[in-house]
Scaffold this motif. Structure first.
Motif, PDB file in Angstrom:
ATOM      1  N   LEU A 155       0.828  -1.208   0.000  1.00  0.00           N
ATOM      2  CA  LEU A 155       0.000   0.000   0.000  1.00  0.00           C
ATOM      3  C   LEU A 155       0.865   1.262   0.000  1.00  0.00           C
ATOM      4  O   LEU A 155       0.451   2.306  -0.502  1.00  0.00           O
ATOM      5  N   ARG A 156       2.077   1.165   0.568  1.00  0.00           N
ATOM      6  CA  ARG A 156       2.976   2.324   0.584  1.00  0.00           C
ATOM      7  C   ARG A 156       3.847   2.395  -0.659  1.00  0.00           C
ATOM      8  O   ARG A 156       4.663   3.306  -0.788  1.00  0.00           O
ATOM      9  N   GLY A 157       3.703   1.423  -1.544  1.00  0.00           N
ATOM     10  CA  GLY A 157       4.515   1.408  -2.745  1.00  0.00           C
ATOM     11  C   GLY A 157       5.827   0.683  -2.574  1.00  0.00           C
ATOM     12  O   GLY A 157       6.638   0.668  -3.508  1.00  0.00           O
ATOM     13  N   GLU A 158       6.028   0.067  -1.443  1.00  0.00           N
ATOM     14  CA  GLU A 158       7.282  -0.634  -1.187  1.00  0.00           C
ATOM     15  C   GLU A 158       7.150  -2.102  -1.564  1.00  0.00           C
ATOM     16  O   GLU A 158       6.052  -2.633  -1.687  1.00  0.00           O
TER      17      GLU A 158
ATOM     18  N   ALA B 200      -9.997 -18.993 -10.822  1.00  0.00           N
ATOM     19  CA  ALA B 200      -9.652 -18.021  -9.780  1.00  0.00           C
ATOM     20  C   ALA B 200      -8.161 -17.716  -9.792  1.00  0.00           C
ATOM     21  O   ALA B 200      -7.744 -16.561  -9.613  1.00  0.00           O
ATOM     22  N   GLU B 201      -7.323 -18.719 -10.023  1.00  0.00           N
ATOM     23  CA  GLU B 201      -5.879 -18.479 -10.090  1.00  0.00           C
ATOM     24  C   GLU B 201      -5.520 -17.607 -11.290  1.00  0.00           C
ATOM     25  O   GLU B 201      -4.666 -16.731 -11.187  1.00  0.00           O
ATOM     26  N   GLU B 202      -6.172 -17.862 -12.422  1.00  0.00           N
ATOM     27  CA  GLU B 202      -5.883 -17.055 -13.612  1.00  0.00           C
ATOM     28  C   GLU B 202      -6.291 -15.607 -13.396  1.00  0.00           C
ATOM     29  O   GLU B 202      -5.551 -14.675 -13.740  1.00  0.00           O
ATOM     30  N   LEU B 203      -7.470 -15.400 -12.820  1.00  0.00           N
ATOM     31  CA  LEU B 203      -7.928 -14.037 -12.553  1.00  0.00           C
ATOM     32  C   LEU B 203      -7.005 -13.345 -11.559  1.00  0.00           C
ATOM     33  O   LEU B 203      -6.660 -12.165 -11.722  1.00  0.00           O
ATOM     34  N   ALA B 204      -6.578 -14.056 -10.537  1.00  0.00           N
ATOM     35  CA  ALA B 204      -5.682 -13.459  -9.545  1.00  0.00           C
ATOM     36  C   ALA B 204      -4.326 -13.147 -10.148  1.00  0.00           C
ATOM     37  O   ALA B 204      -3.713 -12.125  -9.818  1.00  0.00           O
ATOM     38  N   ALA B 205      -3.834 -14.010 -11.041  1.00  0.00           N
ATOM     39  CA  ALA B 205      -2.532 -13.766 -11.655  1.00  0.00           C
ATOM     40  C   ALA B 205      -2.559 -12.493 -12.496  1.00  0.00           C
ATOM     41  O   ALA B 205      -1.628 -11.672 -12.449  1.00  0.00           O
ATOM     42  N   ARG B 206      -3.624 -12.320 -13.267  1.00  0.00           N
ATOM     43  CA  ARG B 206      -3.712 -11.102 -14.081  1.00  0.00           C
ATOM     44  C   ARG B 206      -3.870  -9.866 -13.200  1.00  0.00           C
ATOM     45  O   ARG B 206      -3.285  -8.817 -13.479  1.00  0.00           O
ATOM     46  N   SER B 207      -4.645 -10.006 -12.163  1.00  0.00           N
ATOM     47  CA  SER B 207      -4.874  -8.859 -11.287  1.00  0.00           C
ATOM     48  C   SER B 207      -3.616  -8.507 -10.504  1.00  0.00           C
ATOM     49  O   SER B 207      -3.356  -7.329 -10.233  1.00  0.00           O
ATOM     50  N   ALA B 208      -2.836  -9.526 -10.127  1.00  0.00           N
ATOM     51  CA  ALA B 208      -1.628  -9.260  -9.347  1.00  0.00           C
ATOM     52  C   ALA B 208      -0.648  -8.399 -10.122  1.00  0.00           C
ATOM     53  O   ALA B 208       0.034  -7.544  -9.544  1.00  0.00           O
ATOM     54  N   VAL B 209      -0.571  -8.598 -11.432  1.00  0.00           N
ATOM     55  CA  VAL B 209       0.322  -7.759 -12.244  1.00  0.00           C
ATOM     56  C   VAL B 209      -0.133  -6.303 -12.194  1.00  0.00           C
ATOM     57  O   VAL B 209       0.689  -5.381 -12.078  1.00  0.00           O
ATOM     58  N   CYS B 210      -1.447  -6.088 -12.258  1.00  0.00           N
ATOM     59  CA  CYS B 210      -1.964  -4.716 -12.177  1.00  0.00           C
ATOM     60  C   CYS B 210      -1.686  -4.109 -10.808  1.00  0.00           C
ATOM     61  O   CYS B 210      -1.316  -2.929 -10.701  1.00  0.00           O
ATOM     62  N   VAL B 211      -1.857  -4.900  -9.751  1.00  0.00           N
ATOM     63  CA  VAL B 211      -1.572  -4.389  -8.411  1.00  0.00           C
ATOM     64  C   VAL B 211      -0.090  -4.051  -8.280  1.00  0.00           C
ATOM     65  O   VAL B 211       0.280  -3.021  -7.699  1.00  0.00           O
ATOM     66  N   ASP B 212       0.766  -4.895  -8.829  1.00  0.00           N
ATOM     67  CA  ASP B 212       2.205  -4.629  -8.735  1.00  0.00           C
ATOM     68  C   ASP B 212       2.586  -3.401  -9.555  1.00  0.00           C
ATOM     69  O   ASP B 212       3.447  -2.610  -9.142  1.00  0.00           O
ATOM     70  N   ASN B 213       1.961  -3.237 -10.718  1.00  0.00           N
ATOM     71  CA  ASN B 213       2.218  -2.017 -11.496  1.00  0.00           C
ATOM     72  C   ASN B 213       1.813  -0.775 -10.707  1.00  0.00           C
ATOM     73  O   ASN B 213       2.522   0.230 -10.690  1.00  0.00           O
ATOM     74  N   ALA B 214       0.664  -0.854 -10.045  1.00  0.00           N
ATOM     75  CA  ALA B 214       0.226   0.274  -9.231  1.00  0.00           C
ATOM     76  C   ALA B 214       1.179   0.494  -8.053  1.00  0.00           C
ATOM     77  O   ALA B 214       1.455   1.641  -7.677  1.00  0.00           O
ATOM     78  N   ARG B 215       1.667  -0.603  -7.483  1.00  0.00           N
ATOM     79  CA  ARG B 215       2.623  -0.453  -6.371  1.00  0.00           C
ATOM     80  C   ARG B 215       3.902   0.238  -6.845  1.00  0.00           C
ATOM     81  O   ARG B 215       4.413   1.161  -6.207  1.00  0.00           O
ATOM     82  N   ARG B 216       4.417  -0.204  -7.970  1.00  0.00           N
ATOM     83  CA  ARG B 216       5.637   0.420  -8.498  1.00  0.00           C
ATOM     84  C   ARG B 216       5.395   1.887  -8.834  1.00  0.00           C
ATOM     85  O   ARG B 216       6.240   2.751  -8.576  1.00  0.00           O
ATOM     86  N   TYR B 217       4.217   2.138  -9.403  1.00  0.00           N
ATOM     87  CA  TYR B 217       3.915   3.530  -9.714  1.00  0.00           C
ATOM     88  C   TYR B 217       3.787   4.354  -8.441  1.00  0.00           C
ATOM     89  O   TYR B 217       4.245   5.503  -8.383  1.00  0.00           O
ATOM     90  N   THR B 218       3.154   3.783  -7.416  1.00  0.00           N
ATOM     91  CA  THR B 218       3.030   4.499  -6.143  1.00  0.00           C
ATOM     92  C   THR B 218       4.398   4.848  -5.586  1.00  0.00           C
ATOM     93  O   THR B 218       4.619   5.961  -5.072  1.00  0.00           O
TER      94      THR B 218
END
Length: 932
Positions: free
Chosen positions: A405-408, A520-538
């Motif tokens: 959540l802090r981008g770390e 569910a694993e496929e959906l989570a895998a795709r979503s995790a990349v988006c979350v990680d992109n947002a984390r890196r951007y944060t």
């Protein structure tokens, strides 16, 4: 189709009616094989007609004899039944504990004495007490008996003739009544009519002779008819017709498709074996109305109606049937419908699985389009939950590790996560709320999935003790709420576990299964990349914001030329390179600067810092706005060249800037801009205008000079300098933005600057700005006439004493006696230099603000410079002395010459030391002199 199916039905009925017929090798009666030809059929028809005539005559004789026999049988059976029903003790025996033991011997005795075939006593429920066959005692009588009971209750007997397996039987039933008139039972007696009148046997020879004559006549006619029919059938013989019949019969009853023929009156004419199996028809279905066969109403309506149907799906039990219906009355056929039935249950199940797979693919596509649109970690988690509800789960919760959540980057998997998003079909689930820090027990699916990196399925939460161990009370409330199934999937991207996503279902019939786990694993895998992109951007956004705020002004400098208010808003999509500055200049003037570096991120912020520093340095040279932008343009061009030499895209091409200088003494403002939006001017009366400031090219393009616009601003005028992010947006153009800005700025003059800034932001800034926004508001002030003193001096050294005297008196009038000596010394040195090295006109001006400013202007462009005089020099020590008593000094050039200025602190500063300071300064000037 109708013709051969009717023949098939007749053939099947014929088999049932003639069980004793001899069989051919193929299983069919031999008698039928001789009539396969058309002629044989005609001959058979004639024989049948003759036989029918004989049978009619014989039937008349038989009926007469049977009538007599039946009359006698009716009288005998009725008498027997009545005698039994009225015999003494019969009621007591019927109502006794064991009626059969008391009645069976008496009934058999009566039967044998009277010659009837049976005497049966039975109760009102149809249960036999007596019967010639002991095995039938205690069983229910065969056939309808309610009408007998109804007549018996009325005290009336019933005599009727019935056809049984033993032949035509006359049965008489008489009520057995109690003394109170109630019905105790029924007494039935029956006799079979076995002999007919002997007259039938006497007349049979005559009948046989008549039949023989008829057969002779029909044989001759059959030959004639046979020849004609053979011509009409093109010589088709019995074998061919038999083979055709066999083929039709095989197709009808062997094909894996149901065939149903319904007559025009809605009765079932024919149903093949497959139709019986598919529809579950009873054995006696043929000939019965379709509506009485227990079919679904929609199926009955289709089969009994006259409408056509093609592959219309109907439910029959647990099967799905594709029904095709066509009328049979086309081309002159009989009225009715023929329907074909196909079992499509498995096909529909396969289609259902394919449809489910298609829906899953659509959901994955929707997830790719809807998740990660903002590069915000929290919003990305919310989008993930929104996509999966309700198309995959009833509730979805997302937990992320706090460093994410802090981008770390998290140090590793952890069972302590913060609930970041929660969506569901209802608003009150007993799940952990958003923002709550959850420490999952090691046995929970969430913790197991986090440490294993694999999805965990709990198909039935009621049988999941590891899940309940987290919080038994909350688990109970969740189960009471109706949630029944769970899939917990870790959010893993680029080898790093970021958190977990939980899918919950309520419907007991739709619990999660193994086929849902992979999705569910496929959906989570795709979503995790988006979350990680947002984390890196944060992380990058946080670094950029930190860098940019460190480069922006931490506070406003002290100055009295303008009243200033500002706002700065970084873009949601990424920190850009917008900046602003308020720079105090010499002689109470102030510079107002707004700039923008195109782009976002760390590079834009760093470039903005470099440009802001350059503007500060150039402003210290007292350059005009156009000259300052020229130097800044050259600097940006060199930065671009350096970036190109490094092989990257680190140049600052696209930077813009607006630089304005305001003089509170004259109320004069000069400004120039390099590709930047022009300012807005609010007159003291409230009128808003946009001054025409020549637009130069953006910084870094070079080759074109910048032009300066000169404005005269009355006291109380307000200037609004801004970046393009304020007026331009993806939802509106700059013209609309400027009009909105005009309306927001048009306000009463007594509104504070802070309120004005806030009003502008409220009117123009969207909820998620796509670009940085910088707004700088300045309200002009003007020095009062009593704060300014000016003298014109001729180029005569003798005038120095007079101006020094006037200046000393003015300083004393301002109450600045403590610094009068230093001011007198400074003025003397500057005026002397102007007379000696400059040229007319020479002007002296004193300004009283937060400092005492002394200005000496002359028409020469030569600039003095500070140096250490040698011991043999007679001069060169004037500016050295000036620097000892002034806070700052400098030279400002104009189109008419130059101005040398100094500033002194009003509290005395260095001048407070008086003569001692002066003496020390003079000694320092000769510190290299050798004494004898």
């Amino acid at each position: 189709m109708v013709l051969f199916t009717r023949g098939t039905r007749s053939r099947r009925e014929g088999r049932r009616r003639a069980p004793g017929a001899t069989q051919a090798p193929n299983g069919r009666p031999r008698s039928l094989l001789g009539i396969r030809s058309v002629a044989g059929q005609v001959f058979l028809l004639q024989v049948v007609l003759a036989v029918l005539l004989v049978a009619a005559a014989a039937a008349a004789l038989v009926l007469q004899a049977r009538r007599d026999s039946t009359r006698e049988a009716r009288a005998r059976t009725l008498a027997v039944a009545e005698s039994v029903a009225q015999s003494p003790g019969i009621v007591a025996a019927v109502d006794g504990r064991n009626p059969t033991a008391a009645l069976q011997p008496r009934a058999e005795a009566v039967r044998k004495r009277t010659g009837v075939d049976y005497v049966v006593l039975w109760n009102t429920d149809g249960i036999r007490y007596t019967h010639p066959d002991p095995d039938m005692i205690g069983k229910h009588i065969v056939g309808p008996y309610r009408d007998t009971i109804d007549l018996a209750r009325a005290g009336r007997p019933l005599v009727r003739t019935i056809d049984t397996v033993t032949g035509l039987t006359v049965n008489s039933s008489v009520p057995i009544t109690r003394p109170d008139g109630s019905l105790a039972g029924i007494s039935s007696a029956g006799i079979t009519v076995r002999n007919v009148n002997n007259m039938v046997a006497d007349q049979l020879p005559l009948l046989l002779v008549s039949v023989a004559g008829a057969l002779v006549l029909t044989s001759g006619s059959a030959v004639l008819v046979s020849r004609r029919l053979r011509r009409q059938t093109h010589g088709l013989g019995a074998a061919e017709m038999t083979r055709m019949y066999d083929h039709h019969d095989a197709v009808l009853h062997s094909v894996r498709e149901g065939v149903v023929i319904v007559e025009g009156d809605g009765r079932l004419l024919l149903a093949n074996d497959e139709a019986r199996r598919l529809l579950g028809l009873p054995d006696d279905a043929e000939g019965r109305p379709v509506a009485g066969l227990g079919l679904a109403p929609s199926t009955v309506e289709l089969l009994a109606s006259a409408r056509m149907a093609t592959d219309e799906v109907h439910l029959a039990g647990d099967r799905l049937l594709a029904v095709n219906v066509r009328p049979t009355d086309r081309d002159g056929g009989p009225a009715g419908n023929v329907a074909t039935l196909r079992d499509t249950t498995e096909l529909h199940a396969l289609a259902g699985r394919a449809e489910k797979a298609r829906e899953r693919l659509e959901l994955l596509y929707s997830a790719g389009a809807r998740i990660g649109t903002t590069l915000d970690v929290v919003r990305t988690a919310e989008e993930l939950a929104e996509v999966a509800v309700p198309r995959f789960a009833d509730f979805v919760s997302v937990e992320l590790l706090d460093p994410v959540l802090r981008g770390e980057e998290p140090a590793g998997p952890s069972s302590e996560m913060r609930r970041t998003a929660l969506r569901g079909v209802r608003e009150d689930p007993p799940l952990y709320s958003v923002g709550e820090l959850v420490r999952f027990a090691p046995s929970t699916p969430m913790a197991v999935g986090m440490h294993s990196g694999r999805a965990v399925l709990e198909a039935d939460l009621r049988a999941a003790p590891g899940w309940e161990a987290q919080d038994p009370e909350r688990a109970r409330r969740i189960l009471d709420y109706g949630i029944r199934s769970l899939i917990a999937v870790p959010l893993r991207a680029r080898g790093v576990v970021l958190g977990a996503i939980d899918f919950w279902r309520m419907d007991p019939s739709e619990l999660f299964g193994e086929e849902d786990l992979s999705f569910a694993e496929e959906l989570a895998a795709r979503s995790a990349v988006c979350v990680d992109n947002a984390r890196r951007y944060t992380r990058e956004h946080t670094m950029s914001v930190t860098l940019q705020r460190s480069l922006l002004p931490g506070g406003l400098p002290e100055q009295s030329a303008v009243e200033v208010a500002y706002r700065y808003l970084p873009a949601q999509a990424g920190v850009g390179g917008d900046w602003f500055d308020v720079i105090p200049l010499s002689c109470t003037r102030v510079a107002l600067v707004v700039g923008d570096v195109v782009g976002h991120g760390l590079h834009a912020s760093a470039t903005m810092g470099r440009l802001r520093t350059a503007v500060h340095n150039f402003s210290a040279l007292d350059l005009t706005p156009d000259e300052l932008l020229t130097h800044l343009d050259e600097l940006v061009a060199r930065m671009d060249q350096d970036g190109a030499a490094r092989g990257g895209d680190e140049g600052a091409t696209g930077a813009t800037c607006l630089y304005a200088v305001y003089d509170p003494v004259s109320g004069h403002c000069s400004m120039a801009r390099a590709g930047h939006p022009g300012p807005a001017l609010i007159r003291p009366g409230g009128a808003v205008e946009f001054p025409d400031v020549p637009a130069g090219l953006p910084l870094g393009f070079g080759g074109q000079p910048f032009e300066t616009a000169e404005l005269e601003l009355p006291e109380g005028s307000r200037l609004a300098l801004y970046t393009d992010g304020l007026v331009e947006d993806r939802h509106r153009d700059s013209g609309t933005g400027l009009e909105l800005l005009r309306r927001a700025l048009a306000s009463p003059a007594d509104r504070t600057m802070e309120d004005t800034c806030q009003a502008v932001l409220d009117a123009l800034v969207p909820a998620d700005p796509s670009d940085d926004i910088a707004l700088l508001m300045a309200r002009t002030r003007v020095l009062a006439p009593e704060q300014v003193a000016t003298w014109d001096i001729p180029a005569d050294p003798a005038a120095v004493a007079a101006v020094r005297k006037e200046a000393t008196r003015q300083v004393a009038d301002w109450g600045l006696g403590e610094i009068s000596f230093a001011a007198e010394l400074i003025l003397s040195e500057l005026v002397t230099n102007a007379i000696r090295y400059g040229r007319e006109p020479i002007t002296v001006r004193l300004l009283l603000d937060h400092t005492l400013v002394c200005e000496v202007a002359d028409g020469s462009s030569t600039s003095p410079h500070l140096r250490r005089a040698k011991t043999t020099d007679e001069g060169g020590r004037g500016l050295f002395l000036v620097t000892q008593f002034a806070q700052r000094w400098g030279t400002r050039y104009s189109s008419d010459g130059k101005v040398i200025w100094t500033e002194q602190a009003l509290d005395g500063g260095e001048a407070a030391t008086g003569g001692e300071a002066l003496g020390t300064g003079l000694l320092d000037a000769w510190d290299d002199v050798s004494l004898p």
